[in-house]
Design an enzyme around this catalytic site. Structure first.
Site, PDB file in Angstrom:
ATOM      1  N   LEU A   1       0.891  -1.162   0.000  1.00 46.66           N
ATOM      2  CA  LEU A   1       0.000   0.000   0.000  1.00 46.66           C
ATOM      3  C   LEU A   1       0.925   1.206   0.000  1.00 46.66           C
ATOM      4  O   LEU A   1       2.011   1.156   0.592  1.00 46.66           O
ATOM      5  CB  LEU A   1      -0.875   0.014   1.255  1.00 46.66           C
ATOM      6  CG  LEU A   1      -1.951  -1.072   1.352  1.00 46.66           C
ATOM      7  CD1 LEU A   1      -2.687  -0.979   2.682  1.00 46.66           C
ATOM      8  CD2 LEU A   1      -2.946  -0.967   0.200  1.00 46.66           C
ATOM      9  N   ASP A   2       0.495   2.302  -0.621  1.00 40.12           N
ATOM     10  CA  ASP A   2       1.315   3.512  -0.624  1.00 40.12           C
ATOM     11  C   ASP A   2       1.526   3.999   0.804  1.00 40.12           C
ATOM     12  O   ASP A   2       0.735   3.684   1.698  1.00 40.12           O
ATOM     13  CB  ASP A   2       0.626   4.640  -1.413  1.00 40.12           C
ATOM     14  CG  ASP A   2       0.479   4.296  -2.878  1.00 40.12           C
ATOM     15  OD1 ASP A   2       1.237   3.443  -3.369  1.00 40.12           O
ATOM     16  OD2 ASP A   2      -0.410   4.886  -3.523  1.00 40.12           O
ATOM     17  N   LYS A   3       2.552   4.834   0.968  1.00 42.39           N
ATOM     18  CA  LYS A   3       2.864   5.353   2.302  1.00 42.39           C
ATOM     19  C   LYS A   3       1.639   6.049   2.933  1.00 42.39           C
ATOM     20  O   LYS A   3       1.371   5.906   4.121  1.00 42.39           O
ATOM     21  CB  LYS A   3       4.038   6.334   2.181  1.00 42.39           C
ATOM     22  CG  LYS A   3       4.565   6.843   3.496  1.00 42.39           C
ATOM     23  CD  LYS A   3       5.812   7.689   3.259  1.00 42.39           C
ATOM     24  CE  LYS A   3       6.226   8.409   4.524  1.00 42.39           C
ATOM     25  NZ  LYS A   3       7.367   9.297   4.316  1.00 42.39           N
TER      26      LYS A   3
END
Ligand code: URA
Length: 239
Positions: free
Chosen positions: A102-104
């Site tokens: 998942l993106d930051k």
């Protein structure tokens, strides 16, 4: 496997700590005290006790985390905190890793395990495992967007996405939506909205295949999968 390795893998301390436990006569294998750290044990067949308590051996660990923003979905990072940094030592001994990324700034469901086969099955592009996201979009999401996503949109690198199922929960200056996709391209949800001229301002994963986020988990909290969740995952046959 050596008894000292089994016990330290299970989180009963370092090899040195475990050696002491053995020396103290705290460990029994098949009801017989074992003091030799090098003794081989078959954890599937032999019964082991520590101070009279049965030791449950297991190879795999399956954790569900509600990923918080600001944390990287990786095992190591030079600059940022990772989801693995949020785990307790009793889980770290299993050397788990996040299943996919998942993106930051993305929140929500993240499966963390040391089961490479399961991870591969869930991530393989051939398997088309559906993932559902909740997002807040800057701008008004319309029925045309639903149609565009249904037909697949063209990302900034020319890639044509597979159909995505878009549900509008609230439409206005900002819109709340749910989007289900069966692929996992880099920044896919954000880039799909970019393809229709819109921007994602909040993103949270709600589900992956049969596994749904336990909404009682606070951001950054995690727990082991229940037997039921694990059975569903193991029996799951993506199309
Ligand atoms: N799509 C994105 O854009 N970001 C994520 O973190 C997951 C899916």
């Amino acid at each position: 496997m050596r008894i000292d390795k089994i016990l330290s893998n299970l989180g009963y301390g370092s090899r040195k700590d475990v050696k002491k436990l053995l020396k103290d006569g705290a460990v029994k294998v098949n009801n017989v005290v074992v003091k030799d750290a090098k003794q081989h044990v078959d954890p599937e067949k032999d019964s082991m006790t520590l101070n009279g308590e049965e030791i449950q051996y297991r190879e795999f660990i399956y954790l569900m985390m509600n990923k918080p923003p600001g944390v990287i979905s990786a095992t190591e990072d030079n600059r940022d905190e990772t989801v693995i940094d949020l785990l307790g030592v009793e889980d770290l001994v299993f050397e788990p890793f996040p299943v996919g990324r998942l993106d930051k700034d993305t929140e929500g469901l993240l499966l963390i395990t040391n089961d490479g086969q399961l991870s591969h099955r869930l991530l393989s592009p051939k398997k088309h495992v559906p993932k559902t996201y909740f997002a807040v979009i800057d701008g008004e999401v319309t029925d045309e967007d639903i149609e565009a996503f249904k037909n697949g949109v063209t990302l900034d690198d020319g890639y044509e996405t597979k159909p995505g199922e878009l549900v509008i929960l609230k439409s206005g200056l900002t819109s709340d939506i749910e989007l289900t996709i069966t692929e996992g391209k880099f920044h896919q949800v954000k880039r799909m909205f970019q393809a229709v001229g819109k921007r994602v301002i909040y993103l949270k994963r709600l589900s992956m295949g049969p596994l749904a986020l336990d909404e009682t988990l606070e951001l950054g909290e995690y727990r082991e999968l229940t037997d039921e969740e694990l059975d569903m995952l193991m029996m799951y046959e993506p199309k």
